[in-house]
Design an enzyme around this catalytic site. Sequence first.
Site, PDB file in Angstrom:
ATOM      1  N   ASP A  55    -139.735  67.725 -35.764  1.00 38.60           N
ATOM      2  CA  ASP A  55    -141.001  67.781 -35.048  1.00 38.60           C
ATOM      3  C   ASP A  55    -141.788  66.506 -35.335  1.00 38.60           C
ATOM      4  O   ASP A  55    -141.780  66.000 -36.462  1.00 38.60           O
ATOM      5  CB  ASP A  55    -141.801  69.003 -35.513  1.00 38.60           C
ATOM      6  CG  ASP A  55    -143.078  69.196 -34.716  1.00 38.60           C
ATOM      7  OD1 ASP A  55    -144.067  68.482 -35.012  1.00 38.60           O
ATOM      8  OD2 ASP A  55    -143.105  70.042 -33.816  1.00 38.60           O
ATOM      9  N   SER A  79    -145.864  61.983 -21.970  1.00 38.16           N
ATOM     10  CA  SER A  79    -145.989  60.722 -21.248  1.00 38.16           C
ATOM     11  C   SER A  79    -146.877  60.821 -20.016  1.00 38.16           C
ATOM     12  O   SER A  79    -146.945  59.872 -19.226  1.00 38.16           O
ATOM     13  CB  SER A  79    -144.604  60.221 -20.828  1.00 38.16           C
ATOM     14  OG  SER A  79    -143.954  61.179 -20.016  1.00 38.16           O
ATOM     15  N   SER A 115    -150.934  52.655 -23.856  1.00 38.70           N
ATOM     16  CA  SER A 115    -150.741  52.718 -22.406  1.00 38.70           C
ATOM     17  C   SER A 115    -151.879  52.014 -21.695  1.00 38.70           C
ATOM     18  O   SER A 115    -153.012  51.937 -22.207  1.00 38.70           O
ATOM     19  CB  SER A 115    -150.698  54.190 -21.956  1.00 38.70           C
ATOM     20  OG  SER A 115    -150.776  54.297 -20.553  1.00 38.70           O
ATOM     21  N   TYR A 142    -154.764  62.027 -21.544  1.00 32.80           N
ATOM     22  CA  TYR A 142    -153.641  61.176 -21.965  1.00 32.80           C
ATOM     23  C   TYR A 142    -154.148  59.794 -22.363  1.00 32.80           C
ATOM     24  O   TYR A 142    -153.755  59.248 -23.411  1.00 32.80           O
ATOM     25  CB  TYR A 142    -152.635  61.079 -20.821  1.00 32.80           C
ATOM     26  CG  TYR A 142    -151.546  60.058 -21.052  1.00 32.80           C
ATOM     27  CD1 TYR A 142    -150.540  60.284 -21.976  1.00 32.80           C
ATOM     28  CD2 TYR A 142    -151.529  58.860 -20.330  1.00 32.80           C
ATOM     29  CE1 TYR A 142    -149.537  59.348 -22.188  1.00 32.80           C
ATOM     30  CE2 TYR A 142    -150.536  57.923 -20.528  1.00 32.80           C
ATOM     31  CZ  TYR A 142    -149.548  58.161 -21.463  1.00 32.80           C
ATOM     32  OH  TYR A 142    -148.561  57.224 -21.673  1.00 32.80           O
TER      33      TYR A 142
END
Length: 277
Positions: A55, A79, A115, A142
Amino acid sequence: MALIALTGASGRIATALRPRLRAAGHRLVLCDAPDAVGDALRDVDPATERVVEADLRDIDAHASAFAGADLVVHLGAHSDERPWDEILAVNIDGTRAVCEAARLAGVGRMLLASSVHAAGYVPVDSPRAREGMPLPAPDTYYGVSKAALEAIGGLYAGRFAMTVVSARIMTFDDRPGGPRSLQSWLSPDDMTRLVLAALTTGVPGHHVVWGVSRNTRRVVDLAPGLAIGFDPQDDAEAHASEVERRDPSRPPGVLGGSFADTAYVLGEPHGGTRPGP
């Protein structure tokens, strides 16, 4: 040569990196959750790769897996958009756990997959994007998780004298898929160059860089990456005629694209609509 540990090893980016890093002579530790390994890691090369199932929040398991590594590349995460509790558990708590495991294992270098969505509300024509690195302006939960990842990376770099690169990955794919990706494409070969820059840079501390290729239509600055030795070579323009023939629409006006659209629902996978790049 080097020993490189990858989290999220069954994912798209790690899958593209593995043969390229092996070809460069590196050995790999492939870490992912037990329910994610499956078919994705059946092609393991026992001479150069070792699989660890754990995990993402299991600090002890990852510290053991990272022992002796020269670099940890943290790719493990949801993602795209998810409910807040899932984002918190995997993307934020998971990042903190991976960084702590790297510290306990004595790993001095990390590459963290941030990102573009950490800065999704930055306009594409903003001087903040074209020169240097804009502050976070996340477009989703996100995106918030990736801004948190950068903050955690900065903490570990500062407090524990680690070299940490937080890469704001834009549009990773084998080739550009749409008008936006002519600006934002990151090729697999350039992603590999980014990993190798994090492995070899002589510049200590925390560095936020764009994960983007040397695209003619690029709207962000390569200078932060060049400062750590990341010199991308590929250009989406080589695919422009094909992309424009397939989709002649104009790219969006903010870096986050559809993630920043008001129709994109917070907490819903793919914003409740469709996958974004």
